[in-house]
Enzyme design. Structure first.
Site, PDB file in Angstrom:
ATOM      1  N   HIS A  19      69.385  54.320  44.210  1.00  0.00           N
ATOM      2  CA  HIS A  19      70.510  55.016  44.280  1.00  0.00           C
ATOM      3  C   HIS A  19      70.940  56.768  44.472  1.00  0.00           C
ATOM      4  CE1 HIS A  19      74.109  53.182  41.419  1.00  0.00           C
ATOM      5  NE2 HIS A  19      73.387  53.661  40.524  1.00  0.00           N
ATOM      6  N   ASN A  66      77.646  56.820  36.280  1.00  0.00           N
ATOM      7  CA  ASN A  66      79.225  55.811  36.057  1.00  0.00           C
ATOM      8  C   ASN A  66      80.133  57.467  35.751  1.00  0.00           C
ATOM      9  OD1 ASN A  66      78.211  53.803  36.417  1.00  0.00           O
ATOM     10  ND2 ASN A  66      79.103  53.099  34.217  1.00  0.00           N
ATOM     11  N   ASP A  91      75.286  55.733  47.908  1.00  0.00           N
ATOM     12  CA  ASP A  91      74.676  54.719  48.601  1.00  0.00           C
ATOM     13  C   ASP A  91      75.382  53.173  49.033  1.00  0.00           C
ATOM     14  OD1 ASP A  91      74.829  54.379  45.176  1.00  0.00           O
ATOM     15  OD2 ASP A  91      74.139  52.427  45.818  1.00  0.00           O
ATOM     16  N   ASN A 112      80.552  51.904  41.715  1.00  0.00           N
ATOM     17  CA  ASN A 112      80.924  53.732  40.101  1.00  0.00           C
ATOM     18  C   ASN A 112      81.160  54.651  39.904  1.00  0.00           C
ATOM     19  OD1 ASN A 112      81.453  50.558  39.414  1.00  0.00           O
ATOM     20  ND2 ASN A 112      80.077  50.160  37.733  1.00  0.00           N
TER      21      ASN A 112
END
Length: 213
Positions: A19, A66, A91, A112
């Site tokens: 991530h 987020n 990613d 997100n």
């Protein structure tokens, strides 16, 4: 002036995870362009550099994935940028591991961090560079996969991909998004992978709230 945004989650527990490849690319770009020492600003880590005389600001939001948009919006307003001056690096589950793809605009595609940036900027019309991390193996959840670290067999591939992505960022600064797409969106190993898996059209799901505790 350009603003390069690497997406990821802050903290040691997320270092070197799938991530966080956006952070990795931003760090490699900073090294390649001899950026100055980073400092904390706009709710993230920020460093300044230049490429062929053009000022470049590198931002890694520390808001967790987020909420990346609130950090990006602060930098965007402070420097009075145009949307085309931004490049977001993140990613992508829907690209094969090691592939990179740059686009001038588009939807969040299930990412997100990108989704929150779109929400804060009020537009999808900013360039983004996605680094493929592939789909989770059978039996893995998306969350466990993206927050997991690369296997030994994946490390060489992702190291080459993030280095190539950092060079694509330099190209974005010097040559613009269209020429960078032409140069970097192709498969560098085309012809040597007879059984390549096609990327899925499925969205990535919603793993990015995991780091927000």
């Amino acid at each position: 002036m350009k603003l390069i945004v690497g997406l990821g989650n802050p903290g040691r527990k997320y270092e070197q995870t799938r991530h966080n490849v956006g952070f990795t690319v931003a760090e490699k770009f900073a090294v390649l362009t001899h950026a100055g020492a980073p400092k904390i600003k706009f709710e993230g880590e920020l460093a300044e550099s230049s490429v062929d005389g053009e000022k470049v600001v590198i931002l890694c939001p520390h808001t967790y994935m987020n909420a990346s948009g609130q950090s990006v919006r602060k930098a965007f307003d402070f420097y009075k940028l145009q949307l085309s001056d931004i490049l977001v690096v993140c990613d992508d589950l829907n690209l094969d591991n090691g592939r990179i793809r740059i686009k001038p605009s588009g939807s969040a595609g299930g990412q997100n961090g990108i989704k929150d940036i779109i929400r804060h900027l009020g537009s999808e019309s900013f360039p983004r560079l996605r680094v493929g991390i592939g789909r989770p193996p059978e039996g893995w959840t998306v969350t466990d996969y993206v927050l997991g670290k690369f296997s030994k067999s994946e490390c060489d591939t992702i190291d080459a991909a993030t280095t190539r992505a950092a060079k694509a960022v330099i190209s974005f600064v010097t040559d613009g998004v269209d020429r960078t797409m032409s140069q970097f969106n192709g498969d560098p190993d085309a012809g040597s992978k007879p059984n390549q898996r096609k990327p899925s059209d499925q969205p990535q799901g919603d793993p990015r709230s995991v780091g927000r505790q």
